[in-house]
Write a protein that holds these residues in place. Structure first.
Motif, mmCIF file in Angstrom:
data_model
loop_
_atom_site.group_PDB
_atom_site.id
_atom_site.type_symbol
_atom_site.label_atom_id
_atom_site.label_comp_id
_atom_site.label_asym_id
_atom_site.label_seq_id
_atom_site.Cartn_x
_atom_site.Cartn_y
_atom_site.Cartn_z
ATOM 1 N N GLY A 2 0.873 -1.065 -0.144
ATOM 2 C CA GLY A 2 0.179 -0.043 0.111
ATOM 3 C C GLY A 2 0.818 1.125 0.091
ATOM 4 N N HIS A 3 2.098 0.894 0.147
ATOM 5 C CA HIS A 3 3.271 2.303 0.070
ATOM 6 C C HIS A 3 4.497 1.826 0.231
ATOM 7 C CE1 HIS A 3 3.635 1.468 4.612
ATOM 8 N NE2 HIS A 3 2.357 1.542 4.621
ATOM 9 N N GLY A 4 5.435 2.731 0.076
ATOM 10 C CA GLY A 4 6.736 2.559 -0.181
ATOM 11 C C GLY A 4 7.342 1.692 1.043
ATOM 12 N N VAL A 5 7.122 2.017 2.155
ATOM 13 C CA VAL A 5 7.838 1.320 3.392
ATOM 14 C C VAL A 5 7.331 -0.014 3.315
ATOM 15 C CG1 VAL A 5 7.805 1.284 5.959
ATOM 16 C CG2 VAL A 5 7.896 3.599 4.783
ATOM 17 N N GLU A 6 6.022 -0.387 3.257
ATOM 18 C CA GLU A 6 5.707 -1.717 3.063
ATOM 19 C C GLU A 6 6.110 -2.435 1.881
ATOM 20 O OE1 GLU A 6 1.209 -4.167 3.106
ATOM 21 O OE2 GLU A 6 1.263 -2.098 2.565
ATOM 22 N N LEU A 7 6.351 -1.721 0.981
ATOM 23 C CA LEU A 7 7.092 -2.539 -0.294
ATOM 24 C C LEU A 7 8.372 -3.053 0.061
ATOM 25 C CD1 LEU A 7 6.951 -3.574 -3.363
ATOM 26 C CD2 LEU A 7 7.766 -1.102 -3.919
ATOM 27 N N LEU A 8 9.321 -1.933 0.662
ATOM 28 C CA LEU A 8 10.672 -2.223 0.796
ATOM 29 C C LEU A 8 10.473 -3.348 1.870
ATOM 30 C CD1 LEU A 8 11.901 1.276 1.024
ATOM 31 C CD2 LEU A 8 12.339 -0.479 -0.918
ATOM 32 N N SER A 9 9.753 -3.362 2.969
ATOM 33 C CA SER A 9 9.956 -4.412 3.870
ATOM 34 C C SER A 9 9.441 -5.805 3.292
ATOM 35 C CB SER A 9 8.786 -3.923 4.979
ATOM 36 O OG SER A 9 8.726 -5.222 6.083
ATOM 37 N N LYS A 10 8.500 -5.909 2.382
ATOM 38 C CA LYS A 10 8.456 -7.040 1.821
ATOM 39 C C LYS A 10 9.411 -7.571 0.980
ATOM 40 C CE LYS A 10 3.138 -7.066 2.248
ATOM 41 N NZ LYS A 10 1.752 -7.171 1.428
ATOM 42 N N MET A 11 9.916 -6.683 0.185
ATOM 43 C CA MET A 11 10.935 -7.166 -0.627
ATOM 44 C C MET A 11 12.380 -7.644 0.116
ATOM 45 S SD MET A 11 10.564 -4.108 -3.580
ATOM 46 C CE MET A 11 12.269 -4.642 -4.495
ATOM 47 N N GLU A 12 12.474 -7.032 1.282
ATOM 48 C CA GLU A 12 13.690 -7.503 1.951
ATOM 49 C C GLU A 12 13.276 -8.965 2.464
ATOM 50 O OE1 GLU A 12 16.327 -6.358 2.690
ATOM 51 O OE2 GLU A 12 16.287 -4.080 2.485
ATOM 52 N N ALA A 13 12.025 -9.164 2.835
ATOM 53 C CA ALA A 13 11.849 -10.579 3.154
ATOM 54 C C ALA A 13 11.339 -11.400 2.352
ATOM 55 C CB ALA A 13 10.506 -10.438 4.219
ATOM 56 N N ALA A 14 11.198 -11.172 1.242
ATOM 57 C CA ALA A 14 10.665 -12.134 0.249
ATOM 58 C C ALA A 14 11.634 -13.236 -0.093
ATOM 59 C CB ALA A 14 10.395 -11.364 -1.102
ATOM 60 N N PRO A 15 11.323 -14.305 -0.624
ATOM 61 C CA PRO A 15 12.046 -15.410 -1.081
ATOM 62 C C PRO A 15 12.743 -15.132 -2.480
ATOM 63 C CG PRO A 15 10.079 -15.947 -1.041
ATOM 64 C CD PRO A 15 9.820 -14.904 -0.271
ATOM 65 N N GLU A 16 12.128 -14.454 -3.152
ATOM 66 C CA GLU A 16 12.606 -13.906 -4.442
ATOM 67 C C GLU A 16 12.305 -12.417 -5.065
ATOM 68 O OE1 GLU A 16 11.078 -16.306 -7.531
ATOM 69 O OE2 GLU A 16 9.159 -16.238 -6.971
ATOM 70 N N LEU A 17 13.082 -12.013 -5.522
ATOM 71 C CA LEU A 17 12.819 -10.404 -5.634
ATOM 72 C C LEU A 17 12.227 -10.389 -7.019
ATOM 73 C CD1 LEU A 17 16.280 -8.641 -4.769
ATOM 74 C CD2 LEU A 17 13.925 -8.415 -3.660
ATOM 75 N N PRO A 18 11.311 -9.272 -7.144
ATOM 76 C CA PRO A 18 10.511 -8.906 -8.731
ATOM 77 C C PRO A 18 11.565 -8.707 -9.615
ATOM 78 C CG PRO A 18 10.234 -7.159 -6.927
ATOM 79 C CD PRO A 18 10.999 -8.153 -6.328
ATOM 80 N N ASP A 19 11.225 -8.659 -10.912
ATOM 81 C CA ASP A 19 12.101 -8.301 -11.943
ATOM 82 C C ASP A 19 11.544 -6.770 -12.088
ATOM 83 O OD1 ASP A 19 13.136 -10.977 -12.898
ATOM 84 O OD2 ASP A 19 11.166 -11.301 -13.359
ATOM 85 N N VAL A 20 10.477 -6.471 -12.012
ATOM 86 C CA VAL A 20 9.870 -5.061 -12.113
ATOM 87 C C VAL A 20 9.042 -4.643 -11.092
ATOM 88 C CG1 VAL A 20 8.338 -3.701 -13.716
ATOM 89 C CG2 VAL A 20 9.677 -5.364 -14.748
ATOM 90 N N CYS A 21 9.291 -3.171 -10.668
ATOM 91 C CA CYS A 21 8.497 -2.754 -9.510
ATOM 92 C C CYS A 21 7.405 -1.700 -10.272
ATOM 93 C CB CYS A 21 9.217 -2.025 -8.380
ATOM 94 S SG CYS A 21 10.125 -3.251 -7.490
ATOM 95 N N ILE A 22 6.239 -1.753 -9.962
ATOM 96 C CA ILE A 22 5.183 -0.794 -10.422
ATOM 97 C C ILE A 22 4.896 0.260 -9.398
ATOM 98 C CG2 ILE A 22 2.913 -0.257 -11.850
ATOM 99 C CD1 ILE A 22 3.274 -3.077 -12.976
ATOM 100 N N LEU A 23 5.105 1.490 -9.410
ATOM 101 C CA LEU A 23 5.095 2.354 -8.385
ATOM 102 C C LEU A 23 4.037 3.449 -8.719
ATOM 103 C CD1 LEU A 23 8.748 2.606 -7.624
ATOM 104 C CD2 LEU A 23 7.137 1.209 -6.634
ATOM 105 N N ASP A 24 3.088 3.634 -7.755
ATOM 106 C CA ASP A 24 2.269 5.066 -7.686
ATOM 107 C C ASP A 24 3.124 5.961 -7.164
ATOM 108 O OD1 ASP A 24 0.201 6.665 -7.881
ATOM 109 O OD2 ASP A 24 -0.728 6.051 -6.042
ATOM 110 N N ILE A 25 2.767 7.340 -7.496
ATOM 111 C CA ILE A 25 3.560 8.419 -7.066
ATOM 112 C C ILE A 25 2.984 9.017 -5.566
ATOM 113 C CG2 ILE A 25 4.109 10.861 -7.386
ATOM 114 C CD1 ILE A 25 4.388 10.172 -10.197
ATOM 115 N N ASN A 26 1.837 9.103 -5.509
ATOM 116 C CA ASN A 26 1.078 9.832 -4.169
ATOM 117 C C ASN A 26 0.743 8.612 -3.351
ATOM 118 O OD1 ASN A 26 0.321 11.435 -2.615
ATOM 119 N ND2 ASN A 26 -1.762 11.848 -3.740
#
Length: 213
Positions: free
Chosen positions: A34-58
């Motif tokens: 739902g926001h950048g902090v959550e995304l970074l946290s989930k990426m840090e804990a993920a067993p595999e990283l995404p190839d592409v991140c799609i980001l909203d601005i606001n």
């Protein structure tokens, strides 16, 4: 299979985009946030990283600009695509300078989003009407030559084009008249074969005249 992370604070829209992407046979959404902090946290804990991140601005907590910058620092190989309702040049430029590889509007057709993700994944950049495709031959064939033809003042002007400063404010920063700045702009439009400030910014970023923050 292109693995995708999706960050948008509007849950209905995020779920809708995820559902659309799931229908494309070569794409899979592996992380939603739902926001950048959550995304970074989930990426840090993920067993595999995404190839592409799609980001909203606001977004709350951490907006798309800061999220893109942080992803670029931590995982420089991950490609990023901005998905936003904002279509102003300054929004596009700021996302590109912070590491985004392309920019798509939220009212775009799903097929454009699919194509944008594929282009970012395959070629490292998506050139749309907002992010002009006319830069392709310049960026790939003439970067060193064009850099050599630019003087220091032109390069300084290009650096300022990648900021949120208006042309008048750039003139003040460079201790020049607005008319002189207009002359720099028109000369670089002709030299680089572009017609917008976004085109100037893309060249500056891709050619290494400016770097990520």
């Amino acid at each position: 299979m292109i693995k995708i992370a999706l960050a948008d604070d509007h849950a209905i829209l995020r779920k809708g985009v995820a559902e659309i992407l799931s229908k494309f046979e070569n794409m899979s959404v592996i992380i939603e946030a739902g926001h950048g902090v959550e995304l970074l946290s989930k990426m840090e804990a993920a067993p595999e990283l995404p190839d592409v991140c799609i980001l909203d601005i606001n977004m709350p907590e951490m907006n798309g600009y800061d999220t893109a910058l942080e992803i670029k620092k931590r995982w420089p190989a991950i490609r990023m695509l901005a998905l936003s309702m904002y279509d102003t040049e300054l929004n596009v430029i700021k996302m590109l300078r912070n590491g985004a590889n392309g920019y798509v509007l939220k009212d775009s057709d799903p097929e454009e989003l699919r194509f944008a993700i594929s282009e970012v994944h395959r070629h490292g950049f998506y050139h749309s009407e907002l992010v002009t495709g006319r830069m392709l031959h310049i960026l790939h064939d003439s970067e060193n030559r064009m850099n050599a033809e630019m003087n220091d003042r032109e390069k300084q002007f290009l650096e300022y084009c990648c900021t949120e400063l208006t042309y008048k404010e750039i003139a003040d920063k460079m201790f020049l008249s607005p008319r002189t700045i207009d002359g720099y702009r028109e000369a670089l439009f002709k030299k680089l074969n572009v017609t917008t400030r976004t085109g100037l910014a893309i060249y500056a970023i891709k050619a290494g005249i400016v770097s990520f923050k």
